[in-house]
Design a protein around this motif. Sequence first.
Motif, mmCIF file in Angstrom:
data_model
loop_
_atom_site.group_PDB
_atom_site.id
_atom_site.type_symbol
_atom_site.label_atom_id
_atom_site.label_comp_id
_atom_site.label_asym_id
_atom_site.label_seq_id
_atom_site.Cartn_x
_atom_site.Cartn_y
_atom_site.Cartn_z
ATOM 1 N N SER A 53 0.710 -1.070 0.020
ATOM 2 C CA SER A 53 0.047 -0.083 -0.120
ATOM 3 C C SER A 53 0.809 1.254 -0.160
ATOM 4 O O SER A 53 2.113 1.422 0.774
ATOM 5 N N GLY A 54 0.394 2.248 -0.781
ATOM 6 C CA GLY A 54 1.226 3.330 -0.840
ATOM 7 C C GLY A 54 2.659 3.424 -1.912
ATOM 8 O O GLY A 54 3.323 4.367 -1.907
ATOM 9 N N CYS A 55 2.803 2.455 -2.506
ATOM 10 C CA CYS A 55 3.744 2.438 -3.390
ATOM 11 C C CYS A 55 3.864 2.946 -4.719
ATOM 12 O O CYS A 55 4.650 3.230 -5.390
ATOM 13 N N GLY A 56 2.496 3.542 -4.867
ATOM 14 C CA GLY A 56 2.161 4.447 -6.292
ATOM 15 C C GLY A 56 1.608 3.686 -7.313
ATOM 16 O O GLY A 56 1.590 4.240 -8.500
ATOM 17 N N LYS A 57 0.818 2.595 -6.932
ATOM 18 C CA LYS A 57 0.352 1.773 -8.093
ATOM 19 C C LYS A 57 -0.776 2.676 -8.717
ATOM 20 O O LYS A 57 -0.878 2.942 -10.244
ATOM 21 N N THR A 58 -1.657 3.184 -8.099
ATOM 22 C CA THR A 58 -2.832 4.024 -8.434
ATOM 23 C C THR A 58 -2.331 5.262 -9.175
ATOM 24 O O THR A 58 -2.866 5.677 -10.174
ATOM 25 N N THR A 59 -1.221 5.756 -8.689
ATOM 26 C CA THR A 59 -0.610 7.001 -9.302
ATOM 27 C C THR A 59 -0.180 6.611 -10.641
ATOM 28 O O THR A 59 -0.396 7.563 -11.656
ATOM 29 N N LEU A 60 0.456 5.540 -10.745
ATOM 30 C CA LEU A 60 0.774 5.136 -12.002
ATOM 31 C C LEU A 60 -0.181 5.035 -13.008
ATOM 32 O O LEU A 60 -0.158 5.583 -14.241
ATOM 33 N N LEU A 61 -1.129 4.219 -12.556
ATOM 34 C CA LEU A 61 -2.321 4.171 -13.518
ATOM 35 C C LEU A 61 -3.021 5.731 -13.912
ATOM 36 O O LEU A 61 -3.452 5.439 -15.257
ATOM 37 N N ASN A 62 -3.345 6.373 -12.910
ATOM 38 C CA ASN A 62 -3.665 7.767 -13.247
ATOM 39 C C ASN A 62 -2.753 8.513 -14.186
ATOM 40 O O ASN A 62 -3.337 9.369 -15.124
ATOM 41 N N ALA A 209 -3.562 -11.636 -9.309
ATOM 42 C CA ALA A 209 -2.656 -11.403 -10.175
ATOM 43 C C ALA A 209 -2.456 -12.847 -11.124
ATOM 44 O O ALA A 209 -2.059 -12.594 -12.406
ATOM 45 N N LEU A 210 -1.966 -13.737 -10.439
ATOM 46 C CA LEU A 210 -1.816 -15.228 -10.957
ATOM 47 C C LEU A 210 -2.905 -15.582 -12.054
ATOM 48 O O LEU A 210 -2.401 -16.227 -13.074
ATOM 49 N N LEU A 211 -4.224 -15.345 -11.586
ATOM 50 C CA LEU A 211 -5.162 -15.859 -12.309
ATOM 51 C C LEU A 211 -5.341 -15.007 -13.684
ATOM 52 O O LEU A 211 -5.691 -15.622 -14.624
ATOM 53 N N LEU A 212 -5.034 -13.816 -13.432
ATOM 54 C CA LEU A 212 -5.585 -12.748 -14.549
ATOM 55 C C LEU A 212 -4.308 -12.613 -15.543
ATOM 56 O O LEU A 212 -4.451 -12.512 -16.889
ATOM 57 N N SER A 213 -3.255 -12.593 -15.202
ATOM 58 C CA SER A 213 -1.995 -11.890 -15.718
ATOM 59 C C SER A 213 -1.266 -12.811 -17.074
ATOM 60 O O SER A 213 -1.329 -13.975 -16.644
ATOM 61 N N SER A 214 -0.550 -12.091 -17.876
ATOM 62 C CA SER A 214 0.326 -12.602 -18.719
ATOM 63 C C SER A 214 1.778 -12.238 -18.155
ATOM 64 O O SER A 214 2.620 -13.042 -18.392
ATOM 65 N N ARG A 215 1.756 -11.258 -17.429
ATOM 66 C CA ARG A 215 3.158 -10.826 -16.660
ATOM 67 C C ARG A 215 2.696 -10.099 -15.659
ATOM 68 O O ARG A 215 1.694 -9.106 -15.446
ATOM 69 N N ILE A 216 3.577 -10.115 -14.448
ATOM 70 C CA ILE A 216 3.258 -9.424 -13.212
ATOM 71 C C ILE A 216 4.554 -8.599 -12.924
ATOM 72 O O ILE A 216 5.837 -8.830 -12.961
ATOM 73 N N MET A 217 4.134 -7.257 -12.441
ATOM 74 C CA MET A 217 5.370 -6.365 -12.175
ATOM 75 C C MET A 217 4.971 -5.958 -10.512
ATOM 76 O O MET A 217 3.966 -5.836 -10.003
ATOM 77 N N VAL A 218 6.202 -6.353 -9.819
ATOM 78 C CA VAL A 218 5.999 -6.032 -8.292
ATOM 79 C C VAL A 218 6.791 -4.834 -8.105
ATOM 80 O O VAL A 218 7.776 -4.333 -8.567
ATOM 81 N N MET A 219 6.043 -3.793 -7.572
ATOM 82 C CA MET A 219 6.694 -2.584 -7.244
ATOM 83 C C MET A 219 7.189 -2.344 -5.729
ATOM 84 O O MET A 219 6.778 -3.026 -5.111
ATOM 85 N N THR A 220 8.321 -1.456 -5.846
ATOM 86 C CA THR A 220 9.089 -1.219 -4.607
ATOM 87 C C THR A 220 7.977 -0.385 -3.567
ATOM 88 O O THR A 220 7.026 0.016 -4.108
ATOM 89 N N ALA A 221 8.539 -0.529 -2.256
ATOM 90 C CA ALA A 221 7.995 0.315 -1.444
ATOM 91 C C ALA A 221 8.302 2.027 -1.938
ATOM 92 O O ALA A 221 9.382 2.072 -2.853
ATOM 93 N N ARG A 222 7.497 2.980 -1.487
ATOM 94 C CA ARG A 222 7.563 4.152 -2.051
ATOM 95 C C ARG A 222 9.156 4.963 -1.650
ATOM 96 O O ARG A 222 9.450 4.656 -0.593
ATOM 97 N N PRO A 223 9.717 5.507 -2.783
ATOM 98 C CA PRO A 223 9.012 5.901 -3.843
ATOM 99 C C PRO A 223 8.999 4.736 -4.776
ATOM 100 O O PRO A 223 9.736 3.735 -4.804
ATOM 101 N N GLY A 224 7.723 4.412 -5.455
ATOM 102 C CA GLY A 224 7.735 3.213 -6.274
ATOM 103 C C GLY A 224 8.507 3.007 -7.698
ATOM 104 O O GLY A 224 8.695 4.085 -8.537
ATOM 105 N N ARG A 225 9.075 2.004 -7.889
ATOM 106 C CA ARG A 225 9.909 1.526 -9.281
ATOM 107 C C ARG A 225 9.533 0.189 -9.251
ATOM 108 O O ARG A 225 8.795 -0.332 -8.233
ATOM 109 N N ILE A 226 10.089 -0.301 -10.315
ATOM 110 C CA ILE A 226 9.762 -2.010 -10.422
ATOM 111 C C ILE A 226 10.879 -2.962 -9.715
ATOM 112 O O ILE A 226 11.952 -2.673 -9.833
ATOM 113 N N ALA A 227 10.222 -3.671 -8.541
ATOM 114 C CA ALA A 227 11.236 -4.434 -7.969
ATOM 115 C C ALA A 227 11.398 -5.709 -8.800
ATOM 116 O O ALA A 227 12.604 -6.301 -8.661
#
Length: 272
Positions: A53-62, A209-227
């Motif tokens: 929570s708070g890693c920036g997922k929704t921010t990225l989507l917006n 995530a596993l049921l839906l995706s073809s690829r999964i990205m895990v984001m880092t804790a804030r500030p958000g990047r790709i972990a």
Amino acid sequence: MDPLTQDTKIAVQNVTKIFQSKQGKKQGHEVVALKDLSLEVKDGEFLVIVGASGCGKTTLLNLVAGFDKSSDGQILLDGNPVTGITPECGMIFQQYALFPWKTVQENVEFGMKMKRMPRKDRKARADRFIDIVGLKGFERSYPHHLSGGMKQRVSIARSLANDPKVMLLDEPFAALDAMTRQVLQEQLVRIYEKHRKTIIFITHSIDEALLLSSRIMVMTARPGRIAQEIINDLPYPRNAEVQLSSRYMELKRMIWDSVQAEVMKSMEVEAD
């Protein structure tokens, strides 16, 4: 970042997003939500983003949707910079965002009506997608007569009827009960298999995530990047039975370890 390939639908290039805090002791304090984040989404890909929570997922989507602008870097859609809200992206929220005074039919037709599509054509198209999401017979119902799961199906039908190039879903099933959530997940998988829209989906649920995706990205804790990036090679069609496979458990453990590490980091930052 590597040069864009021909099948790149969305390119997030070195994006940073900074907010100014307006509350409490940290008034005027800068909050770095995303920092130098880069990723590519391929045409027809189902990308799911998970993270603390708070890693920036929704921010990225917006930012991808054009609801907000990055502080630095850029986002490209089909090679063109995203500078504002575009009909090429269809957004589906957790809280349905339906017009309560409009029927199911009118809600699904709304975007097409704004595009001045002839009435006969938009009705036929709306009927098709209402049927696809399993709501045939409810065309004249109003949102307050529908369950949460049915409202979300209306949102999905409305987005599909507008024929966006990209569908953006921000935890759309989070408020639903477990059984309804499972049904809608499997329904979304079937829709994806049939229409192959480019989808970016945000969730806190590793199982989802596993049921839906073809690829999964895990984001880092804030500030958000790709972990971490994980290719989901579970076979289609996806349903509840795939959750019993050894490969499913292997992938789930891998994602859980990555997310847990980032959750611990975020707790340490909050403690400071």
